[in-house]
Motif scaffolding. Structure first.
Motif, PDB file in Angstrom:
ATOM      1  N   LEU A 147       0.812  -1.211   0.000  1.00 42.22           N
ATOM      2  CA  LEU A 147       0.000   0.000   0.000  1.00 42.22           C
ATOM      3  C   LEU A 147       0.851   1.269   0.000  1.00 42.22           C
ATOM      4  CD1 LEU A 147      -2.900   1.118   0.133  1.00 42.22           C
ATOM      5  CD2 LEU A 147      -2.737   0.979   2.622  1.00 42.22           C
ATOM      6  N   PHE A 148       2.014   1.225   0.645  1.00 39.25           N
ATOM      7  CA  PHE A 148       2.836   2.420   0.782  1.00 39.25           C
ATOM      8  C   PHE A 148       3.979   2.523  -0.235  1.00 39.25           C
ATOM      9  CE2 PHE A 148       0.372   3.349   4.358  1.00 39.25           C
ATOM     10  CZ  PHE A 148       0.721   4.581   4.869  1.00 39.25           C
ATOM     11  N   ILE A 149       4.187   1.508  -1.069  1.00 36.05           N
ATOM     12  CA  ILE A 149       5.244   1.579  -2.082  1.00 36.05           C
ATOM     13  C   ILE A 149       5.001   2.733  -3.053  1.00 36.05           C
ATOM     14  CG2 ILE A 149       6.269   0.384  -4.066  1.00 36.05           C
ATOM     15  CD1 ILE A 149       6.193  -2.187  -2.393  1.00 36.05           C
ATOM     16  N   PRO A 150       3.793   2.880  -3.619  1.00 43.34           N
ATOM     17  CA  PRO A 150       3.588   4.026  -4.525  1.00 43.34           C
ATOM     18  C   PRO A 150       3.776   5.374  -3.838  1.00 43.34           C
ATOM     19  CG  PRO A 150       1.813   2.424  -4.777  1.00 43.34           C
ATOM     20  CD  PRO A 150       2.621   2.011  -3.576  1.00 43.34           C
ATOM     21  N   PHE A 151       3.339   5.472  -2.588  1.00 47.09           N
ATOM     22  CA  PHE A 151       3.498   6.721  -1.842  1.00 47.09           C
ATOM     23  C   PHE A 151       4.977   7.091  -1.721  1.00 47.09           C
ATOM     24  CE2 PHE A 151       4.246   9.052   2.073  1.00 47.09           C
ATOM     25  CZ  PHE A 151       3.386  10.130   1.929  1.00 47.09           C
ATOM     26  N   GLY A 152       5.808   6.131  -1.308  1.00 50.59           N
ATOM     27  CA  GLY A 152       7.247   6.378  -1.173  1.00 50.59           C
ATOM     28  C   GLY A 152       7.889   6.721  -2.509  1.00 50.59           C
ATOM     29  N   THR A 153       7.425   6.057  -3.564  1.00 50.57           N
ATOM     30  CA  THR A 153       7.946   6.324  -4.902  1.00 50.57           C
ATOM     31  C   THR A 153       7.676   7.763  -5.317  1.00 50.57           C
ATOM     32  OG1 THR A 153       7.616   4.009  -5.547  1.00 50.57           O
ATOM     33  CG2 THR A 153       7.818   5.628  -7.329  1.00 50.57           C
ATOM     34  N   VAL A 154       6.421   8.188  -5.182  1.00 49.37           N
ATOM     35  CA  VAL A 154       6.049   9.542  -5.598  1.00 49.37           C
ATOM     36  C   VAL A 154       6.739  10.588  -4.720  1.00 49.37           C
ATOM     37  CG1 VAL A 154       4.129  11.152  -5.904  1.00 49.37           C
ATOM     38  CG2 VAL A 154       3.869   8.777  -6.603  1.00 49.37           C
ATOM     39  N   ALA A 155       6.820  10.331  -3.421  1.00 47.88           N
ATOM     40  CA  ALA A 155       7.495  11.277  -2.529  1.00 47.88           C
ATOM     41  C   ALA A 155       8.959  11.460  -2.939  1.00 47.88           C
ATOM     42  CB  ALA A 155       7.399  10.813  -1.078  1.00 47.88           C
ATOM     43  N   ALA A 156       9.628  10.360  -3.289  1.00 46.02           N
ATOM     44  CA  ALA A 156      11.026  10.456  -3.723  1.00 46.02           C
ATOM     45  C   ALA A 156      11.143  11.197  -5.045  1.00 46.02           C
ATOM     46  CB  ALA A 156      11.633   9.057  -3.845  1.00 46.02           C
ATOM     47  N   LEU A 176      15.352   9.255   2.252  1.00 45.37           N
ATOM     48  CA  LEU A 176      14.972   9.719   3.594  1.00 45.37           C
ATOM     49  C   LEU A 176      13.617  10.434   3.574  1.00 45.37           C
ATOM     50  CD1 LEU A 176      18.373  11.022   5.035  1.00 45.37           C
ATOM     51  CD2 LEU A 176      17.111   8.965   5.701  1.00 45.37           C
ATOM     52  N   THR A 177      13.377  11.257   2.568  1.00 40.74           N
ATOM     53  CA  THR A 177      12.111  11.994   2.481  1.00 40.74           C
ATOM     54  C   THR A 177      10.945  11.036   2.303  1.00 40.74           C
ATOM     55  OG1 THR A 177      13.203  13.939   1.550  1.00 40.74           O
ATOM     56  CG2 THR A 177      10.833  13.746   1.183  1.00 40.74           C
ATOM     57  N   GLY A 178      11.053  10.116   1.351  1.00 44.17           N
ATOM     58  CA  GLY A 178       9.974   9.146   1.118  1.00 44.17           C
ATOM     59  C   GLY A 178       9.694   8.293   2.346  1.00 44.17           C
ATOM     60  N   THR A 179      10.760   7.866   3.012  1.00 45.73           N
ATOM     61  CA  THR A 179      10.620   7.023   4.203  1.00 45.73           C
ATOM     62  C   THR A 179      10.017   7.809   5.367  1.00 45.73           C
ATOM     63  OG1 THR A 179      12.528   5.727   3.480  1.00 45.73           O
ATOM     64  CG2 THR A 179      11.855   5.479   5.782  1.00 45.73           C
ATOM     65  N   ALA A 180      10.530   9.014   5.616  1.00 46.01           N
ATOM     66  CA  ALA A 180      10.030   9.837   6.730  1.00 46.01           C
ATOM     67  C   ALA A 180       8.566  10.219   6.525  1.00 46.01           C
ATOM     68  CB  ALA A 180      10.884  11.088   6.886  1.00 46.01           C
ATOM     69  N   LEU A 181       8.204  10.589   5.297  1.00 50.03           N
ATOM     70  CA  LEU A 181       6.797  10.931   5.033  1.00 50.03           C
ATOM     71  C   LEU A 181       5.899   9.708   5.180  1.00 50.03           C
ATOM     72  CD1 LEU A 181       7.144  13.403   2.033  1.00 50.03           C
ATOM     73  CD2 LEU A 181       6.530  13.945   4.397  1.00 50.03           C
ATOM     74  N   GLY A 182       6.382   8.541   4.755  1.00 47.90           N
ATOM     75  CA  GLY A 182       5.621   7.304   4.945  1.00 47.90           C
ATOM     76  C   GLY A 182       5.410   7.002   6.418  1.00 47.90           C
ATOM     77  N   PHE A 183       6.466   7.181   7.214  1.00 48.56           N
ATOM     78  CA  PHE A 183       6.358   6.979   8.663  1.00 48.56           C
ATOM     79  C   PHE A 183       5.340   7.935   9.272  1.00 48.56           C
ATOM     80  CE2 PHE A 183       7.555   8.411  12.904  1.00 48.56           C
ATOM     81  CZ  PHE A 183       7.508   7.224  13.612  1.00 48.56           C
ATOM     82  N   ALA A 184       5.438   9.207   8.915  1.00 55.67           N
ATOM     83  CA  ALA A 184       4.539  10.222   9.483  1.00 55.67           C
ATOM     84  C   ALA A 184       3.090   9.946   9.106  1.00 55.67           C
ATOM     85  CB  ALA A 184       4.952  11.614   9.019  1.00 55.67           C
ATOM     86  N   LEU A 185       2.844   9.610   7.837  1.00 57.59           N
ATOM     87  CA  LEU A 185       1.487   9.305   7.390  1.00 57.59           C
ATOM     88  C   LEU A 185       0.936   8.089   8.122  1.00 57.59           C
ATOM     89  CD1 LEU A 185      -0.951   9.736   5.542  1.00 57.59           C
ATOM     90  CD2 LEU A 185       0.258   8.406   3.782  1.00 57.59           C
ATOM     91  N   SER A 186       1.750   7.054   8.240  1.00 56.97           N
ATOM     92  CA  SER A 186       1.313   5.839   8.923  1.00 56.97           C
ATOM     93  C   SER A 186       1.011   6.095  10.400  1.00 56.97           C
ATOM     94  CB  SER A 186       2.377   4.752   8.791  1.00 56.97           C
ATOM     95  OG  SER A 186       1.938   3.555   9.390  1.00 56.97           O
ATOM     96  N   ALA A 246       7.112   2.371   2.103  1.00 59.11           N
ATOM     97  CA  ALA A 246       7.518   3.703   1.640  1.00 59.11           C
ATOM     98  C   ALA A 246       9.012   3.730   1.343  1.00 59.11           C
ATOM     99  CB  ALA A 246       7.159   4.764   2.686  1.00 59.11           C
ATOM    100  N   PHE A 247       9.808   3.076   2.193  1.00 56.73           N
ATOM    101  CA  PHE A 247      11.256   2.995   1.972  1.00 56.73           C
ATOM    102  C   PHE A 247      11.568   2.286   0.659  1.00 56.73           C
ATOM    103  CE2 PHE A 247      15.001   0.230   2.241  1.00 56.73           C
ATOM    104  CZ  PHE A 247      16.004   1.184   2.285  1.00 56.73           C
ATOM    105  N   LEU A 248      10.915   1.146   0.415  1.00 56.18           N
ATOM    106  CA  LEU A 248      11.175   0.392  -0.817  1.00 56.18           C
ATOM    107  C   LEU A 248      10.820   1.210  -2.056  1.00 56.18           C
ATOM    108  CD1 LEU A 248       9.870  -3.142   0.238  1.00 56.18           C
ATOM    109  CD2 LEU A 248      12.256  -2.428  -0.085  1.00 56.18           C
ATOM    110  N   GLY A 249       9.673   1.895  -2.015  1.00 59.68           N
ATOM    111  CA  GLY A 249       9.279   2.735  -3.136  1.00 59.68           C
ATOM    112  C   GLY A 249      10.238   3.888  -3.348  1.00 59.68           C
ATOM    113  N   ALA A 250      10.624   4.550  -2.258  1.00 54.76           N
ATOM    114  CA  ALA A 250      11.550   5.679  -2.347  1.00 54.76           C
ATOM    115  C   ALA A 250      12.917   5.232  -2.842  1.00 54.76           C
ATOM    116  CB  ALA A 250      11.678   6.365  -0.986  1.00 54.76           C
ATOM    117  N   LEU A 251      13.381   4.092  -2.357  1.00 50.37           N
ATOM    118  CA  LEU A 251      14.684   3.574  -2.778  1.00 50.37           C
ATOM    119  C   LEU A 251      14.681   3.250  -4.270  1.00 50.37           C
ATOM    120  CD1 LEU A 251      17.550   2.650  -2.022  1.00 50.37           C
ATOM    121  CD2 LEU A 251      16.570   0.388  -1.526  1.00 50.37           C
ATOM    122  N   ALA A 252      13.631   2.589  -4.739  1.00 50.66           N
ATOM    123  CA  ALA A 252      13.544   2.245  -6.164  1.00 50.66           C
ATOM    124  C   ALA A 252      13.553   3.510  -7.024  1.00 50.66           C
ATOM    125  CB  ALA A 252      12.290   1.419  -6.430  1.00 50.66           C
TER     126      ALA A 252
END
Length: 193
Positions: free
Chosen positions: A106-115, A127-137, A163-169
């Motif tokens: 559910l959070f992979i696309p979110f992390g991807t777009v944030a990155a 870091l941005t994608g992961t931190a925003l995913g954490f905050a949203l969750s 979110a981390f996986l999406g942001a990293l990719a």
């Protein structure tokens, strides 16, 4: 954010509205890209529409369905990291596995777009994608607790992992120069010098 027991994968993505929201969002992303391209901001405009779509799908599946289907309760908090994850791994039952995988996916696309929306290098994008995913969750879990559901630290761990996986990719793709306008400009400027 456990998926309600009455829902299976098909129900979550079909009859309960996530798939129509995602499809409408995809159409809006294409429209936003086209209109934005006319004014020179196609990519960023499309990314912001994609972010809103991600938030709509996540909001519907985690809060919207709770409001619509939940009958109330006393709520609770699980602050033991790994408890629900371990249960899913040990039991092998369908519902815990659906919860485990669903919270990540559910959070992979979110992390991807944030990155992709972050304008700086690989590390900052991740870091941005992961931190925003954490905050949203964390906000979702707090809201679910207030709505009488159980707030679970494992959901935050799983969502943040997604979110981390999406942001990293996304960050890796951009770092390799595929689709990163700033890296192409930098290479072009160096070759012209």
């Amino acid at each position: 954010m456990p998926v309600p027991a009455a829902l299976d994968t098909l129900d979550v993505f079909g009859t309960h509205g996530a798939l129509p929201i995602a499809l409408a969002g995809a159409v809006l992303v294409v429209i936003a890209w086209g209109l934005g391209s006319l004014f020179g901001h196609g990519r960023r405009t499309a990314l912001w529409v994609a972010m809103l779509t991600c938030l709509a799908v996540i909001g519907w599946l985690t809060i919207g369905l709770t409001v619509v289907t939940h009958t109330g309760g006393t709520g609770g908090v699980n602050l033991t990291p790994g408890q629900e994850i371990q249960r899913a791994l040990e039991t092998g039952a369908r519902e815990p596995w659906l919860n485990l995988v669903g919270n990540i996916v559910l959070f992979i696309p979110f992390g991807t777009v944030a990155a992709l929306l972050t304008r700086s290098g690989l590390v900052l994008r991740v870091l941005t994608g992961t931190a925003l995913g954490f905050a949203l969750s964390a906000c979702i879990e707090a809201t679910q607790y207030l709505l009488g559901r159980v707030a679970d630290v494992d959901d935050i761990i799983l969502n943040t992992s997604g979110a981390f996986l999406g942001a990293l990719a996304a960050a890796l793709v951009l770092a390799l120069g595929a689709g990163d306008p700033s890296s192409r400009r930098g290479r072009g400027a160096r070759s012209e010098a």
